[in-house]
Design a protein around this motif. Structure first.
Motif, short mmCIF file in Angstrom:
data_model
loop_
_atom_site.label_atom_id
_atom_site.label_comp_id
_atom_site.label_asym_id
_atom_site.label_seq_id
_atom_site.Cartn_x
_atom_site.Cartn_y
_atom_site.Cartn_z
N UNK A 147 -7.77 -58.44 16.54
CA UNK A 147 -6.82 -59.55 16.41
C UNK A 147 -5.99 -59.72 17.68
N UNK A 148 -6.07 -58.74 18.58
CA UNK A 148 -5.43 -58.91 19.90
C UNK A 148 -6.24 -59.94 20.68
N UNK A 149 -5.62 -60.42 21.73
CA UNK A 149 -6.29 -61.33 22.62
C UNK A 149 -6.89 -60.46 23.73
N UNK A 150 -8.20 -60.28 23.74
CA UNK A 150 -8.83 -59.38 24.72
C UNK A 150 -9.91 -60.14 25.49
N UNK A 151 -9.81 -60.14 26.81
CA UNK A 151 -10.84 -60.79 27.65
C UNK A 151 -11.84 -59.80 28.21
N UNK A 152 -11.39 -58.56 28.45
CA UNK A 152 -12.26 -57.51 28.98
C UNK A 152 -11.88 -56.18 28.34
N UNK A 153 -12.87 -55.31 28.18
CA UNK A 153 -12.59 -53.90 27.94
C UNK A 153 -12.75 -53.19 29.27
N UNK A 154 -11.79 -52.33 29.61
CA UNK A 154 -11.84 -51.61 30.88
C UNK A 154 -11.78 -50.11 30.64
N UNK A 155 -12.50 -49.35 31.44
CA UNK A 155 -12.39 -47.89 31.39
C UNK A 155 -12.54 -47.36 32.81
N UNK A 156 -12.33 -46.06 32.98
CA UNK A 156 -12.54 -45.41 34.28
C UNK A 156 -13.72 -44.47 34.10
N UNK A 157 -14.60 -44.41 35.11
CA UNK A 157 -15.74 -43.51 34.97
C UNK A 157 -15.25 -42.10 34.67
N UNK B 278 -16.88 -58.79 28.19
CA UNK B 278 -17.53 -57.93 29.19
C UNK B 278 -16.83 -56.58 29.33
N UNK B 279 -17.59 -55.61 29.79
CA UNK B 279 -17.06 -54.28 30.12
C UNK B 279 -16.83 -54.21 31.62
N UNK B 280 -15.74 -53.56 32.00
CA UNK B 280 -15.41 -53.35 33.40
C UNK B 280 -15.15 -51.86 33.60
N UNK B 281 -15.72 -51.28 34.66
CA UNK B 281 -15.57 -49.85 34.90
C UNK B 281 -14.93 -49.61 36.26
N UNK B 282 -13.74 -49.02 36.27
CA UNK B 282 -13.13 -48.62 37.54
C UNK B 282 -13.77 -47.30 37.98
N UNK B 283 -13.86 -47.10 39.30
CA UNK B 283 -14.49 -45.89 39.82
C UNK B 283 -13.46 -45.07 40.59
N UNK B 284 -13.87 -43.88 40.97
CA UNK B 284 -12.96 -43.03 41.74
C UNK B 284 -13.19 -43.18 43.25
N UNK B 285 -14.37 -43.69 43.61
CA UNK B 285 -14.68 -43.84 45.02
C UNK B 285 -15.28 -45.22 45.24
N UNK B 286 -15.01 -45.77 46.38
CA UNK B 286 -15.53 -47.08 46.72
C UNK B 286 -17.04 -47.00 47.01
N UNK B 287 -17.79 -48.00 46.54
CA UNK B 287 -19.23 -48.05 46.80
C UNK B 287 -19.59 -49.39 47.44
N UNK B 288 -20.64 -49.37 48.24
CA UNK B 288 -21.06 -50.60 48.91
C UNK B 288 -21.47 -51.66 47.90
N UNK B 289 -21.97 -51.23 46.74
CA UNK B 289 -22.45 -52.19 45.74
C UNK B 289 -21.31 -52.84 44.95
N UNK B 290 -20.07 -52.43 45.22
CA UNK B 290 -18.91 -53.09 44.59
C UNK B 290 -18.48 -54.32 45.38
N UNK B 291 -18.84 -54.39 46.64
CA UNK B 291 -18.26 -55.42 47.51
C UNK B 291 -16.81 -55.07 47.79
N UNK B 292 -16.04 -56.09 48.23
CA UNK B 292 -14.61 -55.87 48.50
C UNK B 292 -13.94 -55.40 47.22
N UNK B 293 -13.03 -54.44 47.37
CA UNK B 293 -12.44 -53.87 46.16
C UNK B 293 -10.97 -53.57 46.36
N UNK B 294 -10.29 -53.37 45.26
CA UNK B 294 -8.89 -52.99 45.28
C UNK B 294 -8.81 -51.49 45.01
N UNK B 295 -8.07 -50.77 45.83
CA UNK B 295 -7.84 -49.34 45.61
C UNK B 295 -6.39 -49.14 45.19
N UNK B 296 -6.17 -48.33 44.20
CA UNK B 296 -4.80 -47.91 43.94
C UNK B 296 -4.76 -46.39 43.85
#
Lengths: 269, 269
Positions: free
Chosen positions: B129-139, B156-174
């Motif tokens: 019943x929440x308004x959800x556009x994506x489910x997100x998790x961390x590997x 859609x599912x979205x997965x944050x990673x611990x290391x940047x990969x070339x297959x991600x393209x430009x990415x945001x790091x926090x």
């Protein structure tokens, strides 16, 4: 519970069977659940098989013998397989997917539940006659696909990692060389993850040199297990000589022309 | 195609609806597929709802209006939820799961397709019943659970990673600080992964200090998105003050007594 009518029985049996692909249901367990005679339930199952044939939903397999029963296999026709592969090819060939270095952005596709399930049905159809005890993958991008394939095959999923974690307990580390970049990498798997003498199906999103697949084969050996199948979504044409010989792929990537925005991707069949 | 009988229609509609949870099917699309009148199909849907009620399979929701239709929500009763949580509690409390350092071995459970689907139904019931556009998790360990929850919510599912990969393209790091170990960690997400102004549901297997959840909230801000729900399988009692306030958990881990082989785990309800 009141006695169920045929259409109710068909509804609930359809749901139960398809919720648990690969699981053997005895007719006795259905008799208990819905309170009908064996012959009646056999007729219901026949109707369900007819529906599945008409709508390309899979097959109901009969398992003979005393402990026998029926199980649902979400196999897919060649025609629908070709459609799915073609849709994927079109989606993944969009030039805006090209990343610096000639990589392809695919995360939205390989994490999309509906797409992954349709690809999973193709992998299932390819591998369900093999003897598979576990589906194995390496973190991270192949996990959704490996998970769905494991579900369809009714076996556990196992995920090798790149770094050891305290939550793995004692683990086996192997080093392997990436087939394309020649970089040394590490693969880690918990000692509790696999039983000896098991047969493994390795599933991944992408194969270039085949180094990861070879690493999994080495890792399996340390557990006295055997890789009996390898399935990847996309393989690259180059290098033509991979580090593993037998594998199944859906799509073949000929080349990515970054400068002119062209992705040459085709069905592997 | 020959006109389908009621029991065939029930079978195919049950399969189509439950294969695509959350998807809006117009009655018109069903009329086209199976060649029956709208009133007939409405009756079929009522029968399917009755079957679902009887066997705790979920609900069929009617969406009113011109573009309306019906959709399947795999919600679960409180009784079955309690059973699932209790079974999990028993399984995860086995003393042979205790690892050095007081960690719990859970990989076999959190990678098991059937278990993950039953936990996913509980998360779905909590959050649909929440308004959800994506489910997100961390590997990595939360991925199967997040995948199934995304599937049930039809997002859609979205997965944050611990290391940047070339297959991600430009990415945001926090960078974020683990809530329990106070270690500085990195989280990376492709810039293409989320649309602005989206609402995110964060799903993970375990929460101790809440540092990862807080990291996801920070990451979401960089994408001008908002975390509107957090669900974890297990939370620890200690530290009692987590870095995030509102979250849903199935099980609460009071303590692991490594020396005496005791795991104190209870339902969070």
């Amino acid at each position: 519970m009141d006695k169920l009518q045929r259409n109710e029985r068909i509804g609930v049996l359809m749901k139960l069977l398809t919720d648990s692909p690969g699981k053997n249901f005895t007719l006795g367990s259905f008799m208990e659940l819905i309170g009908s005679a064996k012959s009646t339930i056999s007729e219901d199952i026949d109707i369900i098989q007819d529906i599945m044939n008409k709508f390309d939903l899979g097959i109901i397999e009969s398992i003979p013998g005393a402990s026998g029963g029926v199980r649902y296999i979400p196999a897919i026709s060649d025609g629908m397989t070709a459609n799915i592969i073609n849709e994927l090819r079109q989606e993944l060939s969009k030039k805006e997917r090209i990343l610096p270095g000639g990589f392809l952005y695919m995360l939205d596709v390989i994490y999309n539940p509906k797409r992954i399930e349709s690809i999973g049905r193709i992998f299932l159809s390819q591998f369900y006659k093999n003897d598979v005890d576990y589906v194995i993958t390496v973190e991270t991008k192949g996990i959704p696909l490996a998970f769905v394939t494991a579900k369809y095959l009714n076996v556990p999923l196992v995920i090798a990692r790149h770094y050891n974690k305290a939550t793995d307990g004692a683990s086996v580390n192997i080093n392997y060389v990436s087939g394309s970049s020649k970089k040394l990498q590490t693969m880690v798997l918990s000692l509790k993850a696999l039983k000896k003498n098991s047969k493994l199906l390795f599933i991944d999103d992408f194969m270039k040199g085949g180094g990861t697949a070879k690493g999994i084969i080495e890792l399996a050996k340390e557990f006295e297990c055997e890789v009996t199948g390898i399935g990847v979504l996309i393989k690259t044409v180059s290098p033509s000589k991979k580090l593993v010989d037998n594998f199944f792929s859906l799509l073949t990537l000929d080349y990515v022309d970054e400068e002119n925005g062209i992705i040459n991707l085709r069905s592997s069949k």
